[in-house]
Scaffold this motif. Structure first.
Motif, PDB file in Angstrom:
ATOM      1  N   UNK A   1      66.172  58.447  26.533  1.00  0.00           N
ATOM      2  CA  UNK A   1      65.546  59.106  27.668  1.00  0.00           C
ATOM      3  C   UNK A   1      64.236  59.739  27.280  1.00  0.00           C
ATOM      4  N   UNK A   2      64.106  60.076  26.004  1.00  0.00           N
ATOM      5  CA  UNK A   2      62.852  60.711  25.606  1.00  0.00           C
ATOM      6  C   UNK A   2      62.382  60.174  24.271  1.00  0.00           C
ATOM      7  N   UNK A   3      61.067  60.264  24.128  1.00  0.00           N
ATOM      8  CA  UNK A   3      60.471  59.798  22.896  1.00  0.00           C
ATOM      9  C   UNK A   3      59.714  60.971  22.289  1.00  0.00           C
ATOM     10  N   UNK A   4      59.952  61.214  20.986  1.00  0.00           N
ATOM     11  CA  UNK A   4      59.286  62.303  20.289  1.00  0.00           C
ATOM     12  C   UNK A   4      58.305  61.684  19.310  1.00  0.00           C
TER      13      UNK A   4
ATOM     14  N   UNK B   1      57.137  63.448  24.469  1.00  0.00           N
ATOM     15  CA  UNK B   1      56.678  64.698  23.871  1.00  0.00           C
ATOM     16  C   UNK B   1      55.922  64.329  22.606  1.00  0.00           C
ATOM     17  N   UNK B   2      54.653  64.730  22.563  1.00  0.00           N
ATOM     18  CA  UNK B   2      53.793  64.244  21.490  1.00  0.00           C
ATOM     19  C   UNK B   2      53.039  65.401  20.848  1.00  0.00           C
ATOM     20  N   UNK B   3      53.069  65.438  19.519  1.00  0.00           N
ATOM     21  CA  UNK B   3      52.249  66.406  18.787  1.00  0.00           C
ATOM     22  C   UNK B   3      50.923  65.727  18.491  1.00  0.00           C
ATOM     23  N   UNK B   4      49.831  66.426  18.755  1.00  0.00           N
ATOM     24  CA  UNK B   4      48.539  65.822  18.409  1.00  0.00           C
ATOM     25  C   UNK B   4      47.521  66.893  18.051  1.00  0.00           C
TER      26      UNK B   4
ATOM     27  N   UNK C   1      62.130  58.151  18.038  1.00  0.00           N
ATOM     28  CA  UNK C   1      61.136  58.849  17.221  1.00  0.00           C
ATOM     29  C   UNK C   1      59.965  57.938  16.878  1.00  0.00           C
ATOM     30  N   UNK C   2      58.756  58.543  16.922  1.00  0.00           N
ATOM     31  CA  UNK C   2      57.579  57.844  16.407  1.00  0.00           C
ATOM     32  C   UNK C   2      56.902  58.798  15.432  1.00  0.00           C
ATOM     33  N   UNK C   3      56.601  58.288  14.231  1.00  0.00           N
ATOM     34  CA  UNK C   3      56.069  59.171  13.192  1.00  0.00           C
ATOM     35  C   UNK C   3      54.621  58.828  12.865  1.00  0.00           C
ATOM     36  N   UNK C   4      53.957  59.829  12.261  1.00  0.00           N
ATOM     37  CA  UNK C   4      52.571  59.598  11.847  1.00  0.00           C
ATOM     38  C   UNK C   4      52.486  58.465  10.808  1.00  0.00           C
TER      39      UNK C   4
ATOM     40  N   UNK D   1      62.290  52.698  21.241  1.00  0.00           N
ATOM     41  CA  UNK D   1      62.807  52.578  22.611  1.00  0.00           C
ATOM     42  C   UNK D   1      63.841  51.482  22.767  1.00  0.00           C
ATOM     43  N   UNK D   2      64.164  50.772  21.673  1.00  0.00           N
ATOM     44  CA  UNK D   2      65.051  49.606  21.811  1.00  0.00           C
ATOM     45  C   UNK D   2      66.445  50.013  22.274  1.00  0.00           C
ATOM     46  N   UNK D   3      66.860  51.259  21.953  1.00  0.00           N
ATOM     47  CA  UNK D   3      68.177  51.726  22.395  1.00  0.00           C
ATOM     48  C   UNK D   3      68.085  52.383  23.778  1.00  0.00           C
TER      49      UNK D   3
END
Ligand code: ATP
Ligand code: MG
Lengths: 401, 220
Positions: free
Chosen positions: B161-164, B195-198, B87-90, B156-158
């Motif tokens: 397969x996907x990054x949100x 998958x990215x919200x923008x 996960x990547x957050x705002x 991504x350290x673990x």
């Protein structure tokens, strides 16, 4: 998550919320310190009393004239006063099974004088056996001689303070003092004993029991002290004493027999109960500390909602989040407890410095108890906040709205 | 890799119900680069949360690697998040009292990986994201761009397969935002599903696939 990592993670949280941590440590420390201090003081008081009684001599049985225990049955006939204990009664006890030695006691107050110095003091009439029974020691000369108790002799043993008052630093042995209207030769001086159960032995003068009876013009005894041959013989000796005296008193059971261990047991019970009661009251402060921990942890959880959400997003299951927050409150309470123990030990040391005559000792089981209770409180009151954290909905916790 | 079937998400708000997602059907194949766009309140974050198993749909099925993850219990879902989703957050959501290195290390710490291996992997990640001389700095001592790079390294350290990423550039200036997008695109070119919200149409157009949402629906 490995346990040392949990400790490190929780430890960092504790350190970074300094104000909260200090507050909780103080609360816990106060709780633990007061429990340990109060229980230790209670226990020390109990031990002090117990020691006072044992200094009376072990296996001691005290025979008093008159019946003070109520055992039911019809009240005594009008005017039936209890018979006095006599020297013959005491000598009859000497021969009983289970009895090691007997000391008849007469007590009275009389003026004691030497030259111009006169004092009103407590005069104790006794026999040679009193020294062994009450663990009396002489610093000079010897105690009363072993003679027929029914025969008086004009000798006396001075208490240490009385000796100084009458003779100063001079040697009193062989000198004469006047007690009432009779003259006695000083044959010994007692070692300083201090106050034992209210009597200041250092200020008494001891003379043979028959001389005391003559001095106070009485045939009766104040009491009879009996020493049993061993602690197992006490019950038997007690019974033998009762039957013997009642035979000699025409079937009247008109004495009171007190055993030292019974008195001791009573005091022991009273002090235990008192100590526990006081400790229990102090334990309330531990509970208060626990509630504080719960409150502060609840605030911590709501302040760290996003952190909890993040941990969940990173794959931490509920149990792990519970463990992290429980470790935090456990660490806080244990550290607080350790601080409290430190405060208690310092406090006890200060007290024993201020009260050198009162033997104060820290009680290890109180420390252990307080420590366990502190840890349990921390965990118990930590459960609710930890559960709150574990149950947060991840998406909501992470959202900023 | 991902298949959503008839997903509905309804929030009760007071006496009313907010229909945040309606009849969502979509499939995503491994290695895609998807931008989710749409007006505020259209359900983008809600969709991403459901994809990330941070939220449960009221109805519908979510298949991840042929597994019905929408039917797993909480702890099993946590396990899936741990290994498959980053996960990547705002707002970065770094733990403020931990250093950059410790933040990157956190997922491995939670997973119970040995300290030696963690340190090794963190050192590599710090180097990869040009953060080597920032490893010992606390999160609040870093710039926004650095914080987001730490957050991506953590995501991504673990080796998921996907990054949100929910508006990963929303709190960054253009330059820092551009840097973050480049990192995500590099990851994608190495096979990571992104998958990215923008809100930024320019960034949306860079993605190979753009999903438009309005009022809880995906418009074709
Ligand atoms: N936990 C919640 N409780 C109640 N309503 C919610 C909740 N989460 C989202 N909603 C509602 O669901 C709808 C979709 O919200 P969502 O956060 O997915 O929008 P968004 O597209 O991400 O908007 P933005 O671009 O502003 O972030 C909104 O109307 C929102 O008010
Ligand atoms: Mg959103």
């Amino acid at each position: 998550m490995q346990s040392q990592d949990i400790f490190r993670f929780s430890g960092k949280a504790i350190i970074s919320y300094r104000f909260r941590t200090v507050l909780m440590l103080i609360a816990m420390a106060i709780g633990v310190a007061s429990v340990v201090l109060l229980i230790s003081l209670g226990e020390s008081a109990r031990r002090y009393i117990t020691n006072q009684f044992s200094s009376l001599g072990t296996n001691l049985i005290i025979v008093l004239p008159g019946r003070s225990e109520t055992v039911g049955g019809p009240p005594p006939l009008l005017g039936a006063t209890p018979r006095d204990l006599t020297l013959d009664d005491a000598m009859a006890l000497q021969r009983l099974a289970g009895v090691a030695c007997v000391s008849p006691i007469v007590v009275g107050s009389a003026p004691v004088s030497r030259k111009q110095l006169e004092r009103e003091v407590l005069v104790v009439g006794a026999t040679a056996d009193l020294a062994t029974m009450r663990k009396l020691e002489v610093s000079q000369g010897s105690f009363l001689p072993r003679t027929d108790p029914s025969r008086g002799s004009a000798v006396c043993v001075l208490g240490s303070k009385l000796k100084v008052e009458l003779f100063g630093n001079n040697n009193p042995l062989g000198q004469r003092v006047r007690i009432g209207d009779r003259r006695f030769r000083v044959i010994g001086v007692l070692s300083p004993m201090g106050v034992s159960l209210g009597d200041d032995i250092d200020e008494t003068v001891t003379i043979p029991v028959a001389s005391a009876q003559a001095l106070f013009n009485t045939a009766s005894l104040f009491r009879i002290l009996v020493e049993a041959t061993g602690s197992e013989a006490i019950a038997k000796a007690k019974e033998n004493i009762r039957t013997t005296i009642s035979q000699r008193h025409e079937g009247e059971d008109d004495i009171t027999v007190i055993t030292q261990d019974a008195i001791l047991a009573t005091f022991d019970r009273i002090f235990r109960a008192l100590t526990l009661a006081v400790g229990g009251i102090a334990a309330i402060s531990l509970v208060v500390a626990g509630i504080m921990i719960m409150n502060v942890m609840l605030v911590a959880v709501s302040n760290r909602r996003t952190e909890v959400g993040l941990l969940k997003a990173l794959g931490a299951p509920r149990s792990q989040i519970m463990r992290i927050f429980l470790t935090e409150s456990a660490l806080l309470s244990v550290t607080g407890a350790l601080l409290g123990l430190l405060v208690a030990i310092l406090g006890l040391q200060l007290l024993s410095f201020l009260l050198p005559n009162f033997p104060i000792q820290p009680v290890p089981w109180a420390a252990l108890l307080a420590f366990t209770v502190a840890l349990a409180t921390g965990l118990l009151f930590g459960v609710l906040p930890a559960r709150t954290a574990a149950r947060l909905a991840a998406a909501e916790a992470l959202a900023r709205r | 890799m991902i298949s959503l079937q008839d997903i509905e998400r309804i929030f009760p708000v007071g006496d009313e119900e907010v229909h945040a997602l309606r009849a969502i059907n979509m499939t995503i194949t491994a290695g895609e680069y998807i931008a989710i766009m749409g007006p505020s309140g259209s359900g983008k974050s809600t969709l991403l949360n459901i994809l990330g198993l941070l939220d449960q749909p009221n109805q519908g099925t979510y298949l991840l690697d042929q597994e019905k993850v929408s039917e797993l219990d909480e702890d099993q879902q946590a396990e899936v998040r741990r290994h498959k989703i980053g996960f990547v957050f705002q707002f970065f959501h770094l733990v403020p009292r931990l250093t950059a290195a410790e933040n990157i290390e956190l997922p491995m710490t939670l997973a119970g990986i040995d300290s030696a291996e963690r340190k090794e992997r963190v050192a590599v990640a710090l180097a990869d994201f040009s953060l080597t001389n920032r490893g010992g700095h606390r999160a609040d001592q870093l710039s926004g761009g650095q914080r987001q790079r730490v957050a991506i390294a953590r995501a991504i350290i673990m080796e998921p397969k996907m990054i949100l990423a929910d508006e990963p550039t929303g709190n960054l200036d253009r330059a820092a935002g551009y840097e973050v997008i480049e990192i995500l695109e590099t990851l994608n070119s190495n096979g990571m599903t992104v998958i990215m919200v923008t809100h930024d149409p320019e960034l949306g157009l860079r993605a190979r696939r753009c999903i438009q949402m309005v009022d809880g629906r995906i418009i074709p």
